[in-house]
Write an enzyme that holds these catalytic residues in place. Structure first.
Site, PDB file in Angstrom:
ATOM      1  N   GLU A  38      -2.511   8.001  -5.525  1.00  0.00           N
ATOM      2  CA  GLU A  38      -2.808   7.371  -6.517  1.00  0.00           C
ATOM      3  C   GLU A  38      -4.486   7.863  -7.095  1.00  0.00           C
ATOM      4  O   GLU A  38      -5.019   7.907  -6.222  1.00  0.00           O
ATOM      5  CB  GLU A  38      -2.997   5.900  -6.445  1.00  0.00           C
ATOM      6  CG  GLU A  38      -1.619   5.083  -6.316  1.00  0.00           C
ATOM      7  CD  GLU A  38      -1.605   3.654  -6.223  1.00  0.00           C
ATOM      8  OE1 GLU A  38      -2.642   3.160  -6.478  1.00  0.00           O
ATOM      9  OE2 GLU A  38      -0.667   3.144  -5.697  1.00  0.00           O
ATOM     10  N   ARG A  96       0.705  -1.239  -0.016  1.00  0.00           N
ATOM     11  CA  ARG A  96       0.113   0.005  -0.056  1.00  0.00           C
ATOM     12  C   ARG A  96       0.884   1.284  -0.020  1.00  0.00           C
ATOM     13  O   ARG A  96       1.879   1.376   0.904  1.00  0.00           O
ATOM     14  CB  ARG A  96      -0.862  -0.015   1.189  1.00  0.00           C
ATOM     15  CG  ARG A  96      -2.031  -1.001   1.085  1.00  0.00           C
ATOM     16  CD  ARG A  96      -3.205  -0.575   0.211  1.00  0.00           C
ATOM     17  NE  ARG A  96      -4.326  -1.431   0.057  1.00  0.00           N
ATOM     18  CZ  ARG A  96      -4.340  -2.319  -0.961  1.00  0.00           C
ATOM     19  NH1 ARG A  96      -3.088  -2.430  -1.639  1.00  0.00           N
ATOM     20  NH2 ARG A  96      -5.480  -3.055  -1.053  1.00  0.00           N
ATOM     21  N   HIS A 117       1.137   0.402  -9.929  1.00  0.00           N
ATOM     22  CA  HIS A 117       0.154  -0.384  -9.087  1.00  0.00           C
ATOM     23  C   HIS A 117      -0.475  -1.521  -9.859  1.00  0.00           C
ATOM     24  O   HIS A 117      -1.740  -1.922 -10.065  1.00  0.00           O
ATOM     25  CB  HIS A 117      -0.994   0.378  -8.594  1.00  0.00           C
ATOM     26  CG  HIS A 117      -1.676  -0.217  -7.281  1.00  0.00           C
ATOM     27  ND1 HIS A 117      -2.655   0.270  -6.163  1.00  0.00           N
ATOM     28  CD2 HIS A 117      -1.642  -1.566  -7.021  1.00  0.00           C
ATOM     29  CE1 HIS A 117      -2.745  -0.414  -5.443  1.00  0.00           C
ATOM     30  NE2 HIS A 117      -2.212  -1.481  -5.889  1.00  0.00           N
TER      31      HIS A 117
END
EC number: 1.1.1.290
Length: 370
Positions: free
Chosen positions: A233, A202, A250
């Protein structure tokens, strides 16, 4: 029934088509108006599911096709009587593949290394098993586990003896061990000289502002960094990306199998919620899985590093993000939406007689005729 589905969730028609009417929406754009008449909502990590989204709606089931659940307000869902389900472990092997591809590309797998793993749940535990199966020494930090559960558990300070530290914790802001901004300047300074910090967990676990300042301060020789996850993000810090060795949007868990597993697990949960019997559920999962996965693909590679990078050309993903840094935040999401198919190690059968047998620890199969 009506099922609102993030448009990037794979196999939606094959799995959910018989359960109700499928309404596809971009995940970041799902609104309260979209779900007002929906009975079920299926999302990924980009959709914030909370009272603002669901109050006044007919939604009785929320499924997230992801390991993480920090985008769900679970307290609200429980109070509202809305069933929710996640997909723990669905893409763990895809993230392991990403980690090993990063280590392979940067030359770490060609050395005798000591790897620290922060968080040894589904993903970190899978990485630990893969590395130890390869003969790599590991140091694991997870305050929620005991020595009986993981023989390589160690205290926090033991991490600073490692050549590589991989971060695989959930994002938490409360409790005895909150992870938000758990890693900041003091941690960076304490790391071993020349060490690698890899975050595919994360983004907010690492203080990105502090990391940028540290790397801008001429500490790049002391610390190398790989980031797949970022604070903010999709509007990531475009000044941080050029400072790290590998920067990706990601996608560590974006393997074909990882995304498919997430859909399969949420189908099981929704179908059970709707009263579909176990036999019918199992038959549907088996049929979809067999058609989606297909037969093993032969792969000719004479060494482990070549095999790993053949399955995940990580420099492709790094270049793709760097090319989009002037197009953020839209470019970040576009890369995720258009991410090419990446199959996990388990899809490949290695055909070379030179390959070591311990590659099976990663999920590869070996050609029995070699």
């Amino acid at each position: 029934m009506k099922i609102v589905v993030d448009e990037n969730i794979p196999l939606a028609d094959a799995l959910f088509g018989d359960l109700g009417e499928i309404i596809r929406k971009p995940g970041r754009e799902i609104s309260s108006a979209d779900v007002a008449e929906a009975d079920a909502l299926l999302v990924r990590s980009v959709t914030r599911v909370n009272a603002d989204l669901l109050t006044g709606s007919k939604v009785k089931f929320v499924g997230t096709c992801t390991i993480g659940t920090d985008h769900l307000d679970k307290e609200f869902l429980a109070e509202a009587g809305i069933r929710f389900a996640s997909a723990p472990g669905c893409n763990a092997q895809g993230v392991v593949q990403y980690d090993l591809a990063a280590l392979a590309h940067l030359g770490y797998l060609a050395r005798d290394i000591r790897v620290g793993i922060i968080g040894c749940g589904n993903v970190g535990g899978s990485l630990h098993r893969a590395l130890t199966g390869m003969g790599v020494t590991c140091v694991c930090y997870d305050p929620f586990l005991t020595q009986d559960q993981n023989a390589d558990l160690a205290d926090w300070d033991a991490l600073f003896t490692c050549d590589v530290i991989c971060v695989h914790t959930p994002l938490t802001r409360s409790g005895p061990y909150p992870t938000h901004h758990m890693l900041s300047t003091p941690f960076f300074r304490a790391m071993r000289d020349g060490a690698l910090l890899l975050n595919a967990g994360r983004g907010e676990v690492i203080d990105n502002r502090a990391l940028k300042a540290y790397l801008q301060g001429d500490n790049s020789n002391h610390l190398s960094v790989v980031l797949d996850v970022w604070e903010g993000e999709p509007a990531i810090d475009a000044e941080l990306a050029p400072l790290v060795k590998i920067a990706t949007p990601h996608i560590a868990g974006y393997s074909f199998e990882g995304k498919t597993n997430g859909s399969l697990m949420i189908y099981e949960a929704l179908a059970e919620f709707l009263g579909v019997n176990a036999t019918e559920r199992s038959a549907r999962v088996a049929a979809v899985k067999a058609q989606a996965y297909g037969a093993a693909e032969p792969l000719d590679a004479d060494d482990l590093v070549t095999a790993i990078l053949a399955t995940h050309p990580i420099t492709r993903d790094d270049k793709a993000l760097r090319d989009q840094l002037d197009q953020l935040p839209a470019g970040f999401d576009a890369l995720r939406k258009g991410y090419p198919v990446r199959r996990e190690f388990s899809h490949y059968q290695l055909t070379s007689a030179q390959i070591p047998a311990n590659v099976t620890a990663l999920g590869f199969s070996l050609d029995s005729a070699k």
